[in-house]
Motif scaffolding. Structure first.
Motif, PDB file in Angstrom:
ATOM      1  N   ARG A   3       0.844  -1.197   0.000  1.00  0.00           N
ATOM      2  CA  ARG A   3       0.000   0.000   0.000  1.00  0.00           C
ATOM      3  C   ARG A   3       0.878   1.245   0.000  1.00  0.00           C
ATOM      4  NH1 ARG A   3      -0.345   2.407   5.063  1.00  0.00           N
ATOM      5  NH2 ARG A   3       0.602   1.225   6.776  1.00  0.00           N
ATOM      6  N   ASP A   4       0.334   2.330  -0.527  1.00  0.00           N
ATOM      7  CA  ASP A   4       1.066   3.595  -0.520  1.00  0.00           C
ATOM      8  C   ASP A   4       1.123   4.136   0.905  1.00  0.00           C
ATOM      9  OD1 ASP A   4       1.421   3.495  -3.214  1.00  0.00           O
ATOM     10  OD2 ASP A   4      -0.293   4.783  -3.694  1.00  0.00           O
ATOM     11  N   VAL A   5       2.300   4.656   1.271  1.00  0.00           N
ATOM     12  CA  VAL A   5       2.473   5.286   2.572  1.00  0.00           C
ATOM     13  C   VAL A   5       2.646   6.778   2.348  1.00  0.00           C
ATOM     14  CG1 VAL A   5       3.889   5.455   4.641  1.00  0.00           C
ATOM     15  CG2 VAL A   5       3.509   3.225   3.577  1.00  0.00           C
ATOM     16  N   ILE A   6       1.774   7.580   2.926  1.00  0.00           N
ATOM     17  CA  ILE A   6       1.853   9.032   2.806  1.00  0.00           C
ATOM     18  C   ILE A   6       2.047   9.606   4.200  1.00  0.00           C
ATOM     19  CG2 ILE A   6       0.670  11.153   2.133  1.00  0.00           C
ATOM     20  CD1 ILE A   6      -0.801   9.576   0.005  1.00  0.00           C
ATOM     21  N   VAL A   7       3.115  10.331   4.369  1.00  0.00           N
ATOM     22  CA  VAL A   7       3.474  10.911   5.656  1.00  0.00           C
ATOM     23  C   VAL A   7       3.032  12.370   5.691  1.00  0.00           C
ATOM     24  CG1 VAL A   7       5.385  11.465   7.210  1.00  0.00           C
ATOM     25  CG2 VAL A   7       5.444   9.354   5.874  1.00  0.00           C
ATOM     26  N   GLY A   8       2.407  12.767   6.777  1.00  0.00           N
ATOM     27  CA  GLY A   8       2.001  14.156   6.938  1.00  0.00           C
ATOM     28  C   GLY A   8       1.049  14.651   5.878  1.00  0.00           C
TER      29      GLY A   8
END
Length: 282
Positions: free
Chosen positions: A3-8
């Motif tokens: 899965r895509d990980v998006i931070v902040g």
């Protein structure tokens, strides 16, 4: 991961690009501009957290030559994170990849590192971990302009509220800070780190690049303290004339000058750059 990980809510994690003693580094993409950056993370429960301090150092040094911009600091999934400009390979990687670096390139890089340290010092900070791992080239550029990273060990040499220098501690420091291979003699002897020590460390780094190694490289010891102690002995025993034999005099004078500075002295950065340039003429 799957899965895509998006931070902040802004930084899409693409791939892991490095790992150091103070955390992992990943390449990320700004989901709005599509520009690439680097994100560094450390667990929130780490015993000696560094990243919040490091983000403050980046803000204080912002705008200086060779200082990456810190884009964001925050927390994600039990990690503290900072996002900075994406950079390329380090001086250590260059050193390992080639068998010889020409004198003119070393002089050029040396002058850049002197200027970077000058900016850091003028902002009231002492870097405390000069080593080839922490000086990086651009991610894509024909001009080898260095930047410096990893400010977790950086600290104030003067009081930021009064701009007055902190006095030298009379107590001997047992737990050394920095990297033993490039540490100054005064740091080895347990004295408080100051601007002179950054300069002496840079002198050893430059010698390492031009010689290929240092006499105390590869020391085997039963523990960290024994390793630091053995390197101290070798640095004290090795004559600068032997260490710099066959090299332009500027390299010997560089280290000799740094060793002669007093705790509160401001290094003469113009003189140090001139020593480097004179090495080409002679």
């Amino acid at each position: 991961s799957s899965r895509d990980v998006i931070v902040g809510d802004q930084w899409l994690v693409l791939s892991r690009i490095g790992e150091g003693s103070f955390g992992e580094v990943f390449e990320v993409q700004d989901i709005d501009t599509l520009r690439l950056y680097a994100i560094k993370r450390e667990p929130l429960d780490v015993r000696s957290p560094q990243l919040k301090h490091e983000s403050i150092m980046y803000d204080i040094l912002a705008g200086g030559r060779g200082i990456p911009q810190c884009q964001w600091y925050g927390e994600h999934d039990d990690f503290a994170c900072i996002v900075i400009d994406l950079l390329g390979p380090s001086l250590r990687e260059l050193h390992e990849a080639v068998s010889f670096i020409s004198l003119d390139v070393i002089v050029q890089l040396g002058c850049q590192m002197i200027s970077i340290l000058e900016h850091i010092h003028r902002r009231g900070i002492v870097y405390r971990d000069v080593k080839p791992d922490n000086f990086l080239f651009p991610s894509s550029s024909a001009t080898p302009m260095l930047s410096v990273v990893d400010f977790g060990l950086a600290t104030w040499w003067r009081n930021p509220a009064t701009n007055k220098p902190y006095p030298q501690s009379k107590r001997r420091i047992k737990n050394k800070t920095g990297t033993a291979r490039y540490a100054s003699l005064n740091v080895h002897r347990g004295k408080t780190h100051s601007r002179r020590d950054d300069i002496e460390s840079l002198g050893y780094l430059l010698l390492d690049l031009i010689l290929g190694s240092l006499p105390w490289t590869g020391i085997q010891a039963r523990n960290s303290k024994a390793g630091w102690d053995r390197m101290k002995e070798l640095k004290e025993e090795t004559l600068l004339t032997d260490l710099c034999a066959g090299l332009p005099q500027g390299f010997l004078r560089f280290i000799d000058y740094a060793r002669g500075l007093r705790f509160s002295d401001q290094p003469d950065y113009d003189y140090l750059r001139q020593l480097m340039r004179d090495s080409l003429d002679r």
